[in-house]
Design a protein around this motif. Structure first.
Motif, mmCIF file in Angstrom:
data_model
loop_
_atom_site.group_PDB
_atom_site.id
_atom_site.type_symbol
_atom_site.label_atom_id
_atom_site.label_comp_id
_atom_site.label_asym_id
_atom_site.label_seq_id
_atom_site.Cartn_x
_atom_site.Cartn_y
_atom_site.Cartn_z
ATOM 1 N N PRO A 199 -81.582 -72.312 -12.983
ATOM 2 C CA PRO A 199 -80.971 -71.473 -11.943
ATOM 3 C C PRO A 199 -79.600 -70.918 -12.312
ATOM 4 C CG PRO A 199 -81.960 -73.439 -10.987
ATOM 5 C CD PRO A 199 -82.009 -73.624 -12.477
ATOM 6 N N ASP A 200 -78.914 -71.549 -13.282
ATOM 7 C CA ASP A 200 -77.597 -71.067 -13.697
ATOM 8 C C ASP A 200 -77.675 -70.057 -14.833
ATOM 9 O OD1 ASP A 200 -76.354 -72.621 -11.811
ATOM 10 O OD2 ASP A 200 -75.992 -74.297 -13.174
ATOM 11 N N HIS A 201 -78.868 -69.718 -15.263
ATOM 12 C CA HIS A 201 -79.013 -68.805 -16.399
ATOM 13 C C HIS A 201 -79.371 -67.403 -15.916
ATOM 14 C CE1 HIS A 201 -80.683 -66.887 -20.010
ATOM 15 N NE2 HIS A 201 -79.986 -67.779 -20.706
ATOM 16 N N GLY A 202 -78.743 -66.418 -16.536
ATOM 17 C CA GLY A 202 -79.063 -65.021 -16.287
ATOM 18 C C GLY A 202 -79.131 -64.265 -17.601
ATOM 19 N N ILE A 203 -80.051 -63.354 -17.702
ATOM 20 C CA ILE A 203 -80.223 -62.600 -18.940
ATOM 21 C C ILE A 203 -80.461 -61.131 -18.599
ATOM 22 C CG2 ILE A 203 -82.663 -63.290 -18.947
ATOM 23 C CD1 ILE A 203 -82.684 -62.865 -21.962
ATOM 24 N N PRO A 204 -79.735 -60.217 -19.261
ATOM 25 C CA PRO A 204 -79.992 -58.782 -19.032
ATOM 26 C C PRO A 204 -81.340 -58.396 -19.636
ATOM 27 C CG PRO A 204 -78.362 -59.082 -20.768
ATOM 28 C CD PRO A 204 -78.609 -60.438 -20.203
ATOM 29 N N VAL A 205 -82.160 -57.730 -18.853
ATOM 30 C CA VAL A 205 -83.497 -57.355 -19.309
ATOM 31 C C VAL A 205 -83.718 -55.873 -19.056
ATOM 32 C CG1 VAL A 205 -84.486 -59.647 -18.960
ATOM 33 C CG2 VAL A 205 -84.552 -57.965 -17.099
ATOM 34 N N GLU A 206 -84.748 -55.399 -19.723
ATOM 35 C CA GLU A 206 -85.148 -54.005 -19.589
ATOM 36 C C GLU A 206 -86.647 -53.951 -19.337
ATOM 37 O OE1 GLU A 206 -85.707 -50.459 -22.792
ATOM 38 O OE2 GLU A 206 -83.679 -51.305 -22.655
ATOM 39 N N VAL A 207 -87.065 -53.169 -18.358
ATOM 40 C CA VAL A 207 -88.496 -52.974 -18.113
ATOM 41 C C VAL A 207 -89.030 -52.109 -19.249
ATOM 42 C CG1 VAL A 207 -90.237 -52.101 -16.528
ATOM 43 C CG2 VAL A 207 -88.154 -53.176 -15.628
ATOM 44 N N ASN A 208 -89.899 -52.670 -20.022
ATOM 45 C CA ASN A 208 -90.343 -52.011 -21.244
ATOM 46 C C ASN A 208 -91.040 -50.675 -20.958
ATOM 47 O OD1 ASN A 208 -90.600 -52.249 -24.193
ATOM 48 N ND2 ASN A 208 -92.805 -52.319 -23.791
ATOM 49 N N ARG A 209 -91.678 -50.551 -19.830
ATOM 50 C CA ARG A 209 -92.433 -49.335 -19.507
ATOM 51 C C ARG A 209 -91.524 -48.182 -19.105
ATOM 52 N NH1 ARG A 209 -94.308 -47.455 -14.677
ATOM 53 N NH2 ARG A 209 -93.604 -49.374 -13.675
ATOM 54 N N THR A 210 -90.453 -48.497 -18.381
ATOM 55 C CA THR A 210 -89.597 -47.433 -17.832
ATOM 56 C C THR A 210 -88.189 -47.420 -18.401
ATOM 57 O OG1 THR A 210 -88.870 -48.841 -15.995
ATOM 58 C CG2 THR A 210 -90.881 -47.544 -15.679
ATOM 59 N N GLY A 211 -87.757 -48.528 -19.035
ATOM 60 C CA GLY A 211 -86.396 -48.597 -19.544
ATOM 61 C C GLY A 211 -85.371 -49.006 -18.495
ATOM 62 N N MET A 212 -85.803 -49.346 -17.286
ATOM 63 C CA MET A 212 -84.880 -49.748 -16.228
ATOM 64 C C MET A 212 -84.181 -51.043 -16.603
ATOM 65 S SD MET A 212 -85.681 -50.603 -12.214
ATOM 66 C CE MET A 212 -86.374 -52.197 -12.620
ATOM 67 N N GLN A 213 -82.871 -51.097 -16.399
ATOM 68 C CA GLN A 213 -82.062 -52.259 -16.731
ATOM 69 C C GLN A 213 -81.817 -53.093 -15.469
ATOM 70 O OE1 GLN A 213 -80.841 -52.908 -19.859
ATOM 71 N NE2 GLN A 213 -81.500 -50.998 -20.838
ATOM 72 N N THR A 214 -81.909 -54.434 -15.622
ATOM 73 C CA THR A 214 -81.620 -55.337 -14.510
ATOM 74 C C THR A 214 -81.301 -56.714 -15.077
ATOM 75 O OG1 THR A 214 -82.415 -56.206 -12.406
ATOM 76 C CG2 THR A 214 -84.028 -56.006 -14.190
ATOM 77 N N ILE A 215 -81.118 -57.692 -14.192
ATOM 78 C CA ILE A 215 -80.807 -59.061 -14.589
ATOM 79 C C ILE A 215 -81.939 -59.971 -14.123
ATOM 80 C CG2 ILE A 215 -79.194 -60.981 -14.374
ATOM 81 C CD1 ILE A 215 -78.022 -58.689 -15.910
#
Length: 296
Positions: free
Chosen positions: A184-200
């Motif tokens: 629960p204390d971990h966060g990682i920046p990710v990208e939706v591979n299909r659209t390129g949308m960035q989120t956590i």
């Protein structure tokens, strides 16, 4: 001297009928008995009585043979029990060895997959052994057998043959501790591979990964692959992080949440790959070029 009359003298060894005469007599009696028995059942009571009277004798005669047979059966039973016990012990030993071989085969397969993935990775990597797992059900952490002597650093990314495992949070000379992406204390920046949308993507324990506060019109779907993003410079870009399995709109709010299953096989292997990020190599390169300048 008084002597007995000749008529009163008895021989010292009286002689009876000759052997031939007795044999003839017995044979004649036997033939008569056989002839009489064949004509009817007159001798049946006699035969029955003789059979009953001779039963103890027959039992005594057969007793040694019965005792020998019982002793042989007892010995054979003990031998069979001993052999069965030995066979069970051998079977248990072989099954234990087979389980060990299966475990070694599975471990070798994981190592081959890990080495194959390392061959496809352009970044600098190091194989580390997982030597400990946190027993706290609320903390998803592991301990590795690599530390500062192997140039491991805090914040270093950790992956397996399938995706991102987590990142290093504490380092000692010979060991390091890593936080898994499901913590629960971990966060990682990710990208939706299909659209390129960035989120956590935030760890959510048994649920895997949670993507909170997505815009209500965000283009994200069940089955979308999430890959690591280079935002923040901590994780190398392009590594699989998870697959979206649920998209849920929050009632009364202008945002939605998504949930994803981690791509890495958490708690299923004994080895992992430590990955050196590009920013870390650039910092080290700058430090080598300007050793007197303080590093941030």
């Amino acid at each position: 001297m008084n002597t007995l009359p000749e008529t009163h003298r008895r021989p010292l060894f009286p002689r009876g009928p000759g052997l031939g005469l007795r044999t003839f007599f017995l044979a004649a009696v036997s033939v008569a008995l056989i002839f009489n028995d064949s004509r009817g059942d007159g001798l049946q009571p006699v035969r029955t009585s003789l059979s009953f009277m001779l039963t103890p004798l027959v039992w005594l005669v057969s007793l040694p043979s019965g005792l020998m047979s019982a002793a042989e059966n007892l010995d054979s039973r003990e031998t069979l029990q001993r052999e069965n016990r030995e066979f069970r012990e051998k079977q248990l030993l072989l099954e234990a060895r087979l389980q060990k071989l299966e475990a070694l085969e599975a471990e070798n397969r994981r190592i081959r997959e890990l080495l194959a993935s390392a061959g496809r990775i352009e970044d600098e990597v190091l194989i580390a052994e997982i030597i400990g797992i946190s027993q706290d059900p609320y903390r998803n952490q592991i301990t590795l057998n690599k530390g500062t002597r192997h140039q491991v650093y805090r914040g270093q990314a950790l992956i397996d043959a399938h995706g991102v495992l987590g990142q290093v949070i504490d380092v000692s000379p010979l060991q390091s501790k890593a936080l898994l992406i499901t913590d629960p204390d971990h966060g990682i920046p990710v990208e939706v591979n299909r659209t390129g949308m960035q989120t956590i993507a935030i760890g959510s324990g048994e649920l895997g990964l949670r993507l909170p506060f997505l815009a209500s019109n965000a283009d994200i779907q069940v089955g979308d692959l999430l890959v690591s993003s280079a935002l923040g410079g901590r994780f190398p870009a392009g590594y699989p992080v998870g697959t979206v399995y649920e998209v849920k709109h929050v009632a009364g709010e202008h945002f939605m949440e998504a949930y994803a299953t981690p791509a890495a096989h958490l708690n299923q292997g004994r080895q992992a790959l430590l990955v050196w990020s590009e920013s870390y190599r650039m910092d080290n390169h700058e430090a080598e070029l300007h050793p007197d300048e303080p590093r941030p």
